[in-house]
Design a protein around this motif. Structure first.
Motif, PDB file in Angstrom:
ATOM      1  N   GLU A   1       0.853  -1.184   0.000  1.00 36.37           N
ATOM      2  CA  GLU A   1       0.000   0.000   0.000  1.00 36.37           C
ATOM      3  C   GLU A   1       0.895   1.243   0.000  1.00 36.37           C
ATOM      4  O   GLU A   1       2.062   1.171   0.377  1.00 36.37           O
ATOM      5  N   LEU A   2       0.302   2.361  -0.416  1.00 37.08           N
ATOM      6  CA  LEU A   2       1.078   3.599  -0.464  1.00 37.08           C
ATOM      7  C   LEU A   2       1.693   3.920   0.893  1.00 37.08           C
ATOM      8  O   LEU A   2       2.828   4.398   0.988  1.00 37.08           O
ATOM      9  N   GLY A   3       0.965   3.614   1.959  1.00 40.78           N
ATOM     10  CA  GLY A   3       1.418   3.906   3.309  1.00 40.78           C
ATOM     11  C   GLY A   3       2.585   3.061   3.779  1.00 40.78           C
ATOM     12  O   GLY A   3       3.146   3.309   4.846  1.00 40.78           O
ATOM     13  N   ASP A   4       2.959   2.074   2.990  1.00 41.14           N
ATOM     14  CA  ASP A   4       4.116   1.239   3.345  1.00 41.14           C
ATOM     15  C   ASP A   4       5.419   1.901   2.927  1.00 41.14           C
ATOM     16  O   ASP A   4       6.498   1.396   3.254  1.00 41.14           O
ATOM     17  N   SER A   5       5.338   3.001   2.215  1.00 46.25           N
ATOM     18  CA  SER A   5       6.546   3.749   1.857  1.00 46.25           C
ATOM     19  C   SER A   5       7.229   4.205   3.133  1.00 46.25           C
ATOM     20  O   SER A   5       6.619   4.915   3.953  1.00 46.25           O
ATOM     21  N   ALA A   6       8.454   3.799   3.314  1.00 42.60           N
ATOM     22  CA  ALA A   6       9.131   4.069   4.588  1.00 42.60           C
ATOM     23  C   ALA A   6      10.588   3.665   4.487  1.00 42.60           C
ATOM     24  O   ALA A   6      11.015   3.056   3.509  1.00 42.60           O
ATOM     25  N   LEU A   7      11.321   3.995   5.529  1.00 41.77           N
ATOM     26  CA  LEU A   7      12.668   3.465   5.725  1.00 41.77           C
ATOM     27  C   LEU A   7      12.537   2.257   6.644  1.00 41.77           C
ATOM     28  O   LEU A   7      11.967   2.364   7.730  1.00 41.77           O
ATOM     29  N   TYR A   8      13.041   1.127   6.213  1.00 49.12           N
ATOM     30  CA  TYR A   8      12.987  -0.094   7.022  1.00 49.12           C
ATOM     31  C   TYR A   8      14.388  -0.375   7.550  1.00 49.12           C
ATOM     32  O   TYR A   8      15.335  -0.561   6.790  1.00 49.12           O
ATOM     33  N   LEU A   9      14.492  -0.402   8.858  1.00 49.27           N
ATOM     34  CA  LEU A   9      15.772  -0.622   9.529  1.00 49.27           C
ATOM     35  C   LEU A   9      15.780  -1.976  10.202  1.00 49.27           C
ATOM     36  O   LEU A   9      14.770  -2.407  10.759  1.00 49.27           O
ATOM     37  N   THR A  52      22.934  -3.737  23.821  1.00 50.32           N
ATOM     38  CA  THR A  52      23.092  -2.785  22.730  1.00 50.32           C
ATOM     39  C   THR A  52      22.620  -3.395  21.418  1.00 50.32           C
ATOM     40  O   THR A  52      22.949  -4.532  21.102  1.00 50.32           O
ATOM     41  N   GLN A  53      21.874  -2.622  20.649  1.00 45.55           N
ATOM     42  CA  GLN A  53      21.483  -3.007  19.307  1.00 45.55           C
ATOM     43  C   GLN A  53      22.347  -2.252  18.305  1.00 45.55           C
ATOM     44  O   GLN A  53      22.641  -1.071  18.499  1.00 45.55           O
ATOM     45  N   TYR A  54      22.692  -2.915  17.224  1.00 44.91           N
ATOM     46  CA  TYR A  54      23.484  -2.307  16.163  1.00 44.91           C
ATOM     47  C   TYR A  54      22.628  -2.256  14.896  1.00 44.91           C
ATOM     48  O   TYR A  54      22.147  -3.304  14.440  1.00 44.91           O
ATOM     49  N   PHE A  55      22.488  -1.063  14.360  1.00 44.04           N
ATOM     50  CA  PHE A  55      21.579  -0.861  13.240  1.00 44.04           C
ATOM     51  C   PHE A  55      22.287  -0.932  11.893  1.00 44.04           C
ATOM     52  O   PHE A  55      23.454  -0.545  11.757  1.00 44.04           O
ATOM     53  N   GLY A  56      21.550  -1.404  10.914  1.00 43.34           N
ATOM     54  CA  GLY A  56      21.992  -1.344   9.533  1.00 43.34           C
ATOM     55  C   GLY A  56      21.649   0.006   8.920  1.00 43.34           C
ATOM     56  O   GLY A  56      21.006   0.838   9.567  1.00 43.34           O
ATOM     57  N   PRO A  57      22.028   0.213   7.655  1.00 46.03           N
ATOM     58  CA  PRO A  57      21.802   1.501   6.999  1.00 46.03           C
ATOM     59  C   PRO A  57      20.357   1.710   6.546  1.00 46.03           C
ATOM     60  O   PRO A  57      19.971   2.818   6.220  1.00 46.03           O
ATOM     61  N   GLY A  58      19.588   0.616   6.513  1.00 43.65           N
ATOM     62  CA  GLY A  58      18.186   0.740   6.133  1.00 43.65           C
ATOM     63  C   GLY A  58      17.933   0.487   4.655  1.00 43.65           C
ATOM     64  O   GLY A  58      18.832   0.574   3.817  1.00 43.65           O
ATOM     65  N   THR A  59      16.693   0.136   4.369  1.00 39.09           N
ATOM     66  CA  THR A  59      16.192   0.035   2.996  1.00 39.09           C
ATOM     67  C   THR A  59      15.075   1.053   2.853  1.00 39.09           C
ATOM     68  O   THR A  59      14.115   1.043   3.627  1.00 39.09           O
ATOM     69  N   ARG A  60      15.239   1.917   1.873  1.00 34.95           N
ATOM     70  CA  ARG A  60      14.182   2.924   1.648  1.00 34.95           C
ATOM     71  C   ARG A  60      13.253   2.390   0.561  1.00 34.95           C
ATOM     72  O   ARG A  60      13.660   2.157  -0.568  1.00 34.95           O
ATOM     73  N   LEU A  61      12.007   2.190   0.933  1.00 34.05           N
ATOM     74  CA  LEU A  61      10.997   1.645   0.034  1.00 34.05           C
ATOM     75  C   LEU A  61      10.025   2.744  -0.365  1.00 34.05           C
ATOM     76  O   LEU A  61       9.484   3.454   0.488  1.00 34.05           O
ATOM     77  N   LEU A  62       9.831   2.865  -1.650  1.00 30.77           N
ATOM     78  CA  LEU A  62       8.843   3.810  -2.176  1.00 30.77           C
ATOM     79  C   LEU A  62       7.780   3.008  -2.918  1.00 30.77           C
ATOM     80  O   LEU A  62       8.102   2.226  -3.809  1.00 30.77           O
ATOM     81  N   VAL A  63       6.530   3.184  -2.519  1.00 30.32           N
ATOM     82  CA  VAL A  63       5.413   2.496  -3.173  1.00 30.32           C
ATOM     83  C   VAL A  63       4.623   3.523  -3.986  1.00 30.32           C
ATOM     84  O   VAL A  63       4.164   4.537  -3.448  1.00 30.32           O
ATOM     85  N   LEU A  64       4.517   3.250  -5.273  1.00 29.23           N
ATOM     86  CA  LEU A  64       3.816   4.188  -6.167  1.00 29.23           C
ATOM     87  C   LEU A  64       2.439   3.660  -6.543  1.00 29.23           C
ATOM     88  O   LEU A  64       2.226   2.435  -6.577  1.00 29.23           O
TER      89      LEU A  64
END
Lengths: 115, 112
Positions: free
Chosen positions: A82-90, A103-115
């Motif tokens: 859905e359009l609302g799923d557009s987000a940065l996923y970490l 401690t948690q160690y984060f990745g750089p993320g995946t930026r998802l754009l839903v059109l």
């Protein structure tokens, strides 16, 4: 030691499609958590996997799912986008010895754009 | 609905000045509190994991205190430097579901 890696870094999909994101934790880490970041809602917890089992799940619809492999790598899947799923996923990894007192160690993320 | 509030939302500080900001969280069912620093175009970086009332943690010029009875934590930065410019996030974990509930962050801008 290599950090947390996420692939792909960027993704464009259309509504109704599905998507799979991947996360490779730091070597030796057994816990992987996923988060969604949107401008409106901020950071929200999706789920946590430990030793191939989902240990905790946030308040997201069933379209969001995940899994963890024996090497601790994790994938998350979003079906019927859905359009609302557009987000940065970490994703974040930790040793997994206790629920979030480490401690948690984060990745750089995946930026998802839903059109 | 559980709320984690951070104040102020943003902060402009002169280089060399000290500053502090607040994270407010539910005062019941406390399990842990995390502080993170998130610089633009980078990954969130863990600063502190706080678990006990009265905890005080320090990492270089940054320190944090915790009051679980009244539900707040302070983050202090001493002698701010340009590299301290970032968004500082706190995340509360309650013992009822062990999930991180994030604050919206305090955006810190250091003016040279």
């Amino acid at each position: 030691k290599a950090g947390v890696t996420q692939t792909p870094r960027y993704l464009i999909k259309t509504r109704g499609q599905q998507v799979t994101l991947s996360c490779s934790p730091i070597s030796g880490h057994r816990s992987v958590s996923w988060y969604q970041q949107t401008p409106g809602q901020g950071l929200q917890f999706l789920f946590e996997y430990f030793s191939e089992t989902q240990r905790n799940k946030g308040n997201f619809p069933g379209r969001f799912s995940g899994r963890q492999f024996s090497n601790s790598r994790s994938e998350m899947n979003v079906s019927t986008l859905e359009l609302g799923d557009s987000a940065l996923y970490l994703c974040a990894s930790s040793l997994g010895q206790g629920p979030y007192q480490e401690t948690q160690y984060f990745g750089p993320g995946t930026r998802l754009l839903v059109l | 609905i559980l709320n984690v509030e951070q104040s102020p939302q943003s902060l402009h500080v002169q280089e060399g000045d000290s500053t502090n900001f607040t994270c407010s969280f539910p005062s019941s069912n406390f399990y842990a509190l995390h502080w993170y620093r998130w610089e633009t175009a980078k990954s969130p970086e863990a600063l502190f994991v706080m678990t006990l009332n009265g905890d005080e943690k320090k990492k270089g010029r940054i320190s944090a205190t915790l009051n679980t009875k009244e539900g707040y934590s302070y983050l202090y930065i001493k002698g701010s430097q340009p590299e301290d410019s970032a968004t500082y996030l706190c995340a509360f974990i309650g013992s009822y579901n062990y999930q991180l509930i994030w604050g919206a962050g305090t955006k810190l801008i250091i003016k040279p």
